[in-house]
Scaffold this motif. Structure first.
Motif, PDB file in Angstrom:
ATOM      1  N   LYS A   8       0.829  -1.204   0.000  1.00  0.00           N
ATOM      2  CA  LYS A   8       0.000   0.000   0.000  1.00  0.00           C
ATOM      3  C   LYS A   8       0.863   1.252   0.000  1.00  0.00           C
ATOM      4  O   LYS A   8       0.587   2.219  -0.710  1.00  0.00           O
ATOM      5  N   ASN A   9       1.925   1.222   0.807  1.00  0.00           N
ATOM      6  CA  ASN A   9       2.828   2.368   0.861  1.00  0.00           C
ATOM      7  C   ASN A   9       3.508   2.605  -0.481  1.00  0.00           C
ATOM      8  O   ASN A   9       3.653   3.747  -0.929  1.00  0.00           O
ATOM      9  N   GLN A  10       3.906   1.504  -1.123  1.00  0.00           N
ATOM     10  CA  GLN A  10       4.541   1.625  -2.435  1.00  0.00           C
ATOM     11  C   GLN A  10       3.568   2.181  -3.469  1.00  0.00           C
ATOM     12  O   GLN A  10       3.929   3.004  -4.308  1.00  0.00           O
ATOM     13  N   THR A  11       2.315   1.712  -3.400  1.00  0.00           N
ATOM     14  CA  THR A  11       1.289   2.203  -4.329  1.00  0.00           C
ATOM     15  C   THR A  11       1.022   3.686  -4.119  1.00  0.00           C
ATOM     16  O   THR A  11       0.929   4.457  -5.083  1.00  0.00           O
ATOM     17  N   ASN A  12       0.911   4.082  -2.855  1.00  0.00           N
ATOM     18  CA  ASN A  12       0.679   5.493  -2.547  1.00  0.00           C
ATOM     19  C   ASN A  12       1.853   6.363  -2.993  1.00  0.00           C
ATOM     20  O   ASN A  12       1.664   7.459  -3.521  1.00  0.00           O
ATOM     21  N   GLN A  13       3.054   5.852  -2.784  1.00  0.00           N
ATOM     22  CA  GLN A  13       4.249   6.593  -3.198  1.00  0.00           C
ATOM     23  C   GLN A  13       4.298   6.731  -4.702  1.00  0.00           C
ATOM     24  O   GLN A  13       4.657   7.797  -5.230  1.00  0.00           O
ATOM     25  N   SER A  14       3.928   5.667  -5.398  1.00  0.00           N
ATOM     26  CA  SER A  14       3.912   5.707  -6.859  1.00  0.00           C
ATOM     27  C   SER A  14       2.885   6.715  -7.367  1.00  0.00           C
ATOM     28  O   SER A  14       3.155   7.463  -8.319  1.00  0.00           O
ATOM     29  N   LYS A  15       1.716   6.757  -6.720  1.00  0.00           N
ATOM     30  CA  LYS A  15       0.675   7.714  -7.114  1.00  0.00           C
ATOM     31  C   LYS A  15       1.143   9.148  -6.881  1.00  0.00           C
ATOM     32  O   LYS A  15       0.890  10.040  -7.693  1.00  0.00           O
ATOM     33  N   LYS A  16       1.811   9.366  -5.759  1.00  0.00           N
ATOM     34  CA  LYS A  16       2.314  10.703  -5.459  1.00  0.00           C
ATOM     35  C   LYS A  16       3.339  11.142  -6.497  1.00  0.00           C
ATOM     36  O   LYS A  16       3.344  12.296  -6.936  1.00  0.00           O
ATOM     37  N   ARG A  17       4.214  10.216  -6.885  1.00  0.00           N
ATOM     38  CA  ARG A  17       5.233  10.546  -7.885  1.00  0.00           C
ATOM     39  C   ARG A  17       4.596  10.863  -9.236  1.00  0.00           C
ATOM     40  O   ARG A  17       5.004  11.806  -9.919  1.00  0.00           O
ATOM     41  N   ARG A  18       3.588  10.068  -9.616  1.00  0.00           N
ATOM     42  CA  ARG A  18       2.892  10.335 -10.881  1.00  0.00           C
ATOM     43  C   ARG A  18       2.180  11.679 -10.832  1.00  0.00           C
ATOM     44  O   ARG A  18       2.200  12.438 -11.800  1.00  0.00           O
ATOM     45  N   GLY A  19       1.540  11.952  -9.702  1.00  0.00           N
ATOM     46  CA  GLY A  19       0.853  13.232  -9.552  1.00  0.00           C
ATOM     47  C   GLY A  19       1.810  14.399  -9.644  1.00  0.00           C
ATOM     48  O   GLY A  19       1.526  15.409 -10.311  1.00  0.00           O
ATOM     49  N   MET A  20       2.962  14.275  -8.993  1.00  0.00           N
ATOM     50  CA  MET A  20       3.961  15.337  -9.054  1.00  0.00           C
ATOM     51  C   MET A  20       4.515  15.472 -10.466  1.00  0.00           C
ATOM     52  O   MET A  20       4.786  16.584 -10.935  1.00  0.00           O
ATOM     53  N   GLY A  21       4.674  14.344 -11.163  1.00  0.00           N
ATOM     54  CA  GLY A  21       5.147  14.387 -12.543  1.00  0.00           C
ATOM     55  C   GLY A  21       4.185  15.149 -13.441  1.00  0.00           C
ATOM     56  O   GLY A  21       4.604  15.961 -14.275  1.00  0.00           O
TER      57      GLY A  21
END
Length: 201
Positions: A8-21
């Motif tokens: 879950k943490n990895q998924t959330n981190q990935s979403k945050k990175r995509r959002g920032m991108g």
């Protein structure tokens, strides 16, 4: 249970990175659009326009994916009517205008620079200062060449000028300005690329 939380943490981190991108891509699209209104005069009379530099920086700082998205969004904005193509707008400027080749070149230049840096200078590994400057310089130089090759081809197709007249019109007067822009791109990329990579990976 621990594996589930970690996933879950990895998924959330990935979403945050995509959002920032996405946010950074939108920001660089806006900066590229604004670049046509920012001019630095030179003694020879040909000003430095920052639009092409911002397009290439998109790829150098954001990478091949988000950098290309940024330039694509900029092109879409121009095609739908915003006067961001050196004060002009419309699909006809991109397809049939004498500067249309340069606009396509922005997209390919950003992509090329992003790919070179991703392959030869991954932010996941520590690199020597010398190697960093060499690879960044190569990436910026290749991006610049791509932009001008596309621009020269597009200009000749529209104007039917011979090569000598084309180079005199769209290349030679801009060499001093592009040398300055290349130096700026290298310095900015060296300083800010690792910072941005921390947000988008």
């Amino acid at each position: 249970m621990e594996d589930t939380n970690e996933n879950k943490n990895q998924t959330n981190q990935s979403k945050k990175r995509r959002g920032m991108g996405v946010i950074l891509a939108a920001l660089f699209a806006a900066l590229t659009a604004a670049g046509c209104f920012i001019q630095i005069p030179l003694p020879g009379g040909i000003p430095i326009v920052l639009q092409d530099m911002m397009a290439m920086l998109s790829g150098m700082l954001l990478g091949p994916l988000y950098g290309t998205i940024a330039v694509f969004v900029f092109l879409v904005l121009g095609c739908i009517g915003l006067p961001v193509f050196s004060g002009k707008a419309g699909l006809h400027v991109l397809i049939g205008g004498p500067t249309g080749g340069f606009l396509f070149g922005y997209l390919l230049g950003a992509l090329a620079a992003g790919i070179i840096l991703s392959l030869l200078l991954p932010t996941s590994k520590k690199q020597s200062t010398l190697k960093s400057y060499i690879v960044i310089t190569v990436a910026g130089l290749v991006a610049t060449i791509v932009v001008f090759v596309c621009g020269i081809i597009g200009f000749r197709l529209v104007t039917h000028y011979d090569m000598a007249k084309t180079l005199a019109a769209v290349l030679v007067p801009f060499i001093p300005g592009n040398i300055i822009k290349l130096v700026l791109m290298v310095l900015l990329t060296k300083k800010f690329r690792p910072v941005i990579a921390g947000y988008i990976g």
